[in-house]
Design a protein around this motif. Sequence first.
Motif, PDB file in Angstrom:
ATOM      1  N   TYR A 191      73.038  88.081  26.861  1.00 26.26           N
ATOM      2  CA  TYR A 191      73.919  88.949  27.925  1.00 26.26           C
ATOM      3  C   TYR A 191      75.295  89.360  27.017  1.00 26.26           C
ATOM      4  O   TYR A 191      75.464  88.369  26.186  1.00 26.26           O
ATOM      5  N   SER A 228      84.960  81.081  35.589  1.00 29.86           N
ATOM      6  CA  SER A 228      84.487  79.788  35.181  1.00 29.86           C
ATOM      7  C   SER A 228      85.134  79.474  33.774  1.00 29.86           C
ATOM      8  O   SER A 228      85.467  78.281  33.430  1.00 29.86           O
ATOM      9  N   PRO A 278      74.682  93.679  39.034  1.00 28.58           N
ATOM     10  CA  PRO A 278      74.517  92.267  38.474  1.00 28.58           C
ATOM     11  C   PRO A 278      75.360  91.716  37.263  1.00 28.58           C
ATOM     12  O   PRO A 278      75.520  90.604  36.981  1.00 28.58           O
ATOM     13  N   MET A 279      75.422  92.706  36.576  1.00 31.43           N
ATOM     14  CA  MET A 279      76.152  92.697  35.189  1.00 31.43           C
ATOM     15  C   MET A 279      77.617  92.472  35.358  1.00 31.43           C
ATOM     16  O   MET A 279      78.227  91.718  34.805  1.00 31.43           O
ATOM     17  N   LYS A 282      82.048  86.356  36.986  1.00 31.36           N
ATOM     18  CA  LYS A 282      81.707  85.130  37.166  1.00 31.36           C
ATOM     19  C   LYS A 282      82.071  84.262  35.950  1.00 31.36           C
ATOM     20  O   LYS A 282      82.819  83.148  36.068  1.00 31.36           O
ATOM     21  N   TYR A 283      81.718  84.887  34.963  1.00 29.19           N
ATOM     22  CA  TYR A 283      82.233  84.233  33.575  1.00 29.19           C
ATOM     23  C   TYR A 283      83.472  84.074  33.272  1.00 29.19           C
ATOM     24  O   TYR A 283      83.974  82.950  32.911  1.00 29.19           O
ATOM     25  N   GLU A 322      79.280  91.545  38.030  1.00 25.75           N
ATOM     26  CA  GLU A 322      79.494  90.341  39.171  1.00 25.75           C
ATOM     27  C   GLU A 322      79.221  89.073  37.962  1.00 25.75           C
ATOM     28  O   GLU A 322      79.973  88.168  37.901  1.00 25.75           O
ATOM     29  N   ALA A 323      78.159  89.054  36.953  1.00 26.33           N
ATOM     30  CA  ALA A 323      78.148  88.022  36.010  1.00 26.33           C
ATOM     31  C   ALA A 323      79.175  88.028  35.129  1.00 26.33           C
ATOM     32  O   ALA A 323      79.570  86.873  34.699  1.00 26.33           O
ATOM     33  N   VAL A 324      79.766  88.865  34.649  1.00 30.22           N
ATOM     34  CA  VAL A 324      81.176  89.139  33.735  1.00 30.22           C
ATOM     35  C   VAL A 324      82.220  88.513  34.653  1.00 30.22           C
ATOM     36  O   VAL A 324      82.934  87.598  34.130  1.00 30.22           O
ATOM     37  N   THR A 347      78.187  88.411  27.763  1.00 27.50           N
ATOM     38  CA  THR A 347      79.035  87.170  27.859  1.00 27.50           C
ATOM     39  C   THR A 347      78.684  86.424  26.773  1.00 27.50           C
ATOM     40  O   THR A 347      79.717  85.463  26.333  1.00 27.50           O
ATOM     41  N   GLN A 348      77.473  86.364  26.191  1.00 28.02           N
ATOM     42  CA  GLN A 348      77.058  85.343  25.207  1.00 28.02           C
ATOM     43  C   GLN A 348      77.443  85.773  23.888  1.00 28.02           C
ATOM     44  O   GLN A 348      77.312  85.031  22.877  1.00 28.02           O
TER      45      GLN A 348
END
Length: 338
Positions: free
Chosen positions: A283, A318, A307-308, A314-315, A310-312, A285-286
């Motif tokens: 992804y 964190s 979803p993408m 969240k990343y 939201e994932a970014v 983020t990786q």
Amino acid sequence: MSSYRIALNFEDGVTRFVDCGANEKVLDAAFRNRINLPMDCSDGVCGTCKCRAESGTYDLGDDYIEDALTEDEATQGLVLTCQMVPSSDCVISVPLPSTACKTGMARFSGTVAAVAPFGDAAYELALDVPEDAPAFLPGQYVNIGVPGSGQHRSYSFSSVPGAHRMTFLIKHVPGGLMSSWLQGAASGQVLEMTGPLGSFYLRSVTRPLLLLAGGTGLAPFLSMLEELARQGMAQPVHMIYGVTRDQDLVLVERLEEYARRVPGFTFTTCVADAATAHERQGYVTQHMPAQALHGGNVDVYLCGPPPMVEAVQKYFKSEGITPASFQYEKFTPNLVAA
Ligand SMILES: Cc1cc2nc3c(=O)[nH]c(=O)nc-3n(C[C@H](O)[C@H](O)[C@H](O)COP(=O)(O)OP(=O)(O)OC[C@H]3O[C@@H](n4cnc5c(N)ncnc54)[C@H](O)[C@@H]3O)c2cc1C
Ligand code: FES
């Protein structure tokens, strides 16, 4: 006498453009165009006309009082439209819906010039529009009616504002209403549109940019990149373009062209599918190098499926990454499926 184009971006995303004379106040220019921006005293006293200037240069005016606009507010980009006189094109966000200002979305039509499929991944739709088609800000979208259905779908412009051929990059959703229509579309057919819309648009570039695109979320960035190429880029701009499958990686040659044409622009691509042949699996983020984050001194623009996005988000949370600014657009599917 020269005039400036002022984009008024309302709380509901609707955007209207007005021409403002060289010595004209924004409030007066809006009224001339029958847009009732919020106001009360029109004298710089009450603060009712306070808006935010997102980009452009202007004179705040000399006749307002501190109660109406504090120095701090002015430093943060707030303005009184009854006093402000632009000295360039500006984008102003108005903290009210367009209907409260007695305006709304423009309606216009476009004629299909071409529908180019990219395998089973996506289509590029090109529409010819009349000279007086509404302007938009790079990054914004429009609602396109699906002929014969009474429904519309939202699509980000991938073309640059002012072009008489508007383009869109549209994911192929098997069985989807718009996707099915596009499969049988022919040149000359007419599509009805309303817009432009959205608060996801390119702001003044004052620091490095990080652009994160997921799938056809590439579309608004193509518009932004063309605008940046026009403006001439003074800051480094890095894009990470992530997709699900190898065949979803479309228009990479367009990005290569920008990388050649525009100094300071770099990009990488990645594919999430575990079975990919691509050199970067995973992804976005990786594949985010630390230097692309400039220690937080970066404006991040993110566009893709929910979803993408939201994932970014969240990343970033964190990892404790707080960019100077963060704009995003989610390509939320329609609630009512066809
Ligand atoms: C502000 C905004 C801007 C947008 N800009 C773009 C853009 O530039 N390019 C673009 O391709 N899309 C964009 N979209 C999404 C677009 O509006 C449609 O939702 C999408 O094209 C599907 O429309 P459809 O009529 O083909 O499918 P629909 O008839 O709406 O859906 C058919 C079925 O597929 C599901 N579905 C819908 N979309 C997806 C998907 N992506 N993946 C998997 N299943 C799905 C639906 O839930 C439904 O069950 C944007 C959305 C928003 C809110
Ligand atoms: S309308 Fe009162 S300060 Fe502008």
